[in-house]
Design a protein around this motif. Structure first.
Motif, PDB file in Angstrom:
ATOM      1  N   VAL A  61       0.857  -1.388  -0.040  1.00  0.00           N
ATOM      2  CA  VAL A  61       0.237   0.142  -0.116  1.00  0.00           C
ATOM      3  C   VAL A  61       1.204   1.345  -0.154  1.00  0.00           C
ATOM      4  CG1 VAL A  61      -1.676   1.593   0.949  1.00  0.00           C
ATOM      5  CG2 VAL A  61      -1.587  -1.231   1.448  1.00  0.00           C
ATOM      6  N   MET A  62       1.007   1.790  -1.258  1.00  0.00           N
ATOM      7  CA  MET A  62       1.607   3.266  -1.552  1.00  0.00           C
ATOM      8  C   MET A  62       1.731   4.163   0.298  1.00  0.00           C
ATOM      9  SD  MET A  62       2.013   5.474  -4.551  1.00  0.00           S
ATOM     10  CE  MET A  62       0.152   6.056  -5.254  1.00  0.00           C
ATOM     11  N   ALA A  63       0.256   4.421   0.750  1.00  0.00           N
ATOM     12  CA  ALA A  63      -0.028   5.393   1.362  1.00  0.00           C
ATOM     13  C   ALA A  63       0.503   4.804   2.974  1.00  0.00           C
ATOM     14  CB  ALA A  63      -1.580   5.397   2.126  1.00  0.00           C
ATOM     15  N   ALA A  64       1.189   3.743   2.718  1.00  0.00           N
ATOM     16  CA  ALA A  64       2.135   2.781   4.299  1.00  0.00           C
ATOM     17  C   ALA A  64       3.495   4.139   4.221  1.00  0.00           C
ATOM     18  CB  ALA A  64       2.141   1.473   4.510  1.00  0.00           C
ATOM     19  N   PHE A  65       3.938   3.906   2.971  1.00  0.00           N
ATOM     20  CA  PHE A  65       4.994   4.685   3.015  1.00  0.00           C
ATOM     21  C   PHE A  65       5.627   6.005   2.146  1.00  0.00           C
ATOM     22  CE2 PHE A  65       5.015  -0.017   2.154  1.00  0.00           C
ATOM     23  CZ  PHE A  65       6.325   0.182   3.112  1.00  0.00           C
ATOM     24  N   PRO A  66       5.346   7.338   3.056  1.00  0.00           N
ATOM     25  CA  PRO A  66       5.185   8.985   2.404  1.00  0.00           C
ATOM     26  C   PRO A  66       6.529   9.053   2.226  1.00  0.00           C
ATOM     27  CG  PRO A  66       4.923   8.556   5.480  1.00  0.00           C
ATOM     28  CD  PRO A  66       5.012   7.152   4.994  1.00  0.00           C
ATOM     29  N   GLY A  67       7.686   8.363   2.118  1.00  0.00           N
ATOM     30  CA  GLY A  67       8.462   9.456   1.438  1.00  0.00           C
ATOM     31  C   GLY A  67       8.644   7.993   0.239  1.00  0.00           C
TER      32      GLY A  67
END
Length: 276
Positions: A61-67
């Motif tokens: 899930v992309m949102a888990a990695f704000p960086g």
């Protein structure tokens, strides 16, 4: 071992339950493992640590990695992860360079393809039913749902349906190299959503249409980045007066998708007065 990123999120949490019920080992990532509240039998780890030892498959899930997704995906490649199932978006089919949601998800899909791992990209269409939670506080307090596009049509997807497709992609080979696109089972306006919340909870909800400037200020105050606010306004403008096409989830699950009314029934505690 199956690694679930965003394990306490809308899709990750029911996916954890799906995999446990199927008897699989699950390592669940959370920004704060101490407060994750995940079931017994789940190995919980910090997202920042991204432990990949023994991991064969990942739900990403992309949102888990704000960086950004590049670094964690590179680590998955280096660790020899065999399969990556990613929560993408049907917006990838829109080649408008101003659609930043599409741009970011296309880049995510490219990064995963280039790892050489088996991949599946989930492309839910019609919007997540869970976006209605943005109304929860105002509905509890005032019985009102405020939004700028009462006549914008969507086909909201229950997160349990997304989790069920993800589980099939992780546990079988049937969706390897596929990009399942599916919507909820019905097309609804945002005013319809407010009405259904009232009908299911037994506490009528009034829909109040915001002007675009009011919506912009409200979304910015809620912490939505300015570029995402403008992307939202552009997107919803195109949805006004146009019923959303239905893309059934039946081919992937062997059953109809769950309705928005069912989603509300699963979350009534979020909308009824006196709850939180």
């Amino acid at each position: 071992m199956i690694l679930i990123t965003g394990a306490t999120g809308h899709v990750g949490r029911p996916l954890v339950d799906e995999l446990l019920a199927a008897g699989h080992k699950v390592r669940a990532l959370s920004r704060d493992p101490a407060t994750a509240g995940l079931p017994d039998g789940v190995e919980v780890a910090a997202t920042a640590e991204l432990p990949l030892d023994g991991v064969e498959s990942v739900f990403f899930v992309m949102a888990a990695f704000p960086g950004g997704s590049a670094e964690p995906i590179a680590r998955m490649k280096a660790a020899g992860v065999r399969r990556i199932v990613a929560l993408s978006s049907y917006s990838v089919l829109d080649d408008d360079p101003k659609n930043m949601i599409a741009v970011k998800h296309r880049e995510l899909e490219r990064q995963i393809r280039e790892t050489g791992a088996e991949w599946t990209f989930l492309r839910p269409a019609g919007g997540l039913a869970a976006t209605a939670l943005e109304w929860a506080g105002q509905i509890r307090a005032e019985g009102v749902a405020r939004f700028p596009f009462g006549d914008a049509w969507t086909a909201p997807v229950h997160e349990r349906d997304i989790a069920a497709v993800a589980a099939r992609a992780l546990l079988t080979d049937e969706l390897v190299g596929e990009a399942p696109l599916f919507s909820g089972p019905e097309t609804l306006t945002y005013a319809d959503r407010a009405r259904i919340i009232g009908e299911v909870t037994g506490e009528p909800v009034r829909f109040a249409e915001l002007g675009h400037d009011e919506a912009r200020q409200e979304w910015l105050a809620a912490g939505i980045p300015p570029h995402a606010v403008e992307a939202r306004l552009r997107m919803f403008t195109t949805m006004v007066g146009r019923p959303h096409a239905i893309s059934p989830v039946d081919p992937y699950l062997g059953r109809p998708g769950l309705s928005f009314a069912q989603w509300v029934a699963d979350h009534t505690d979020k909308f009824r007065k006196g709850t939180s």
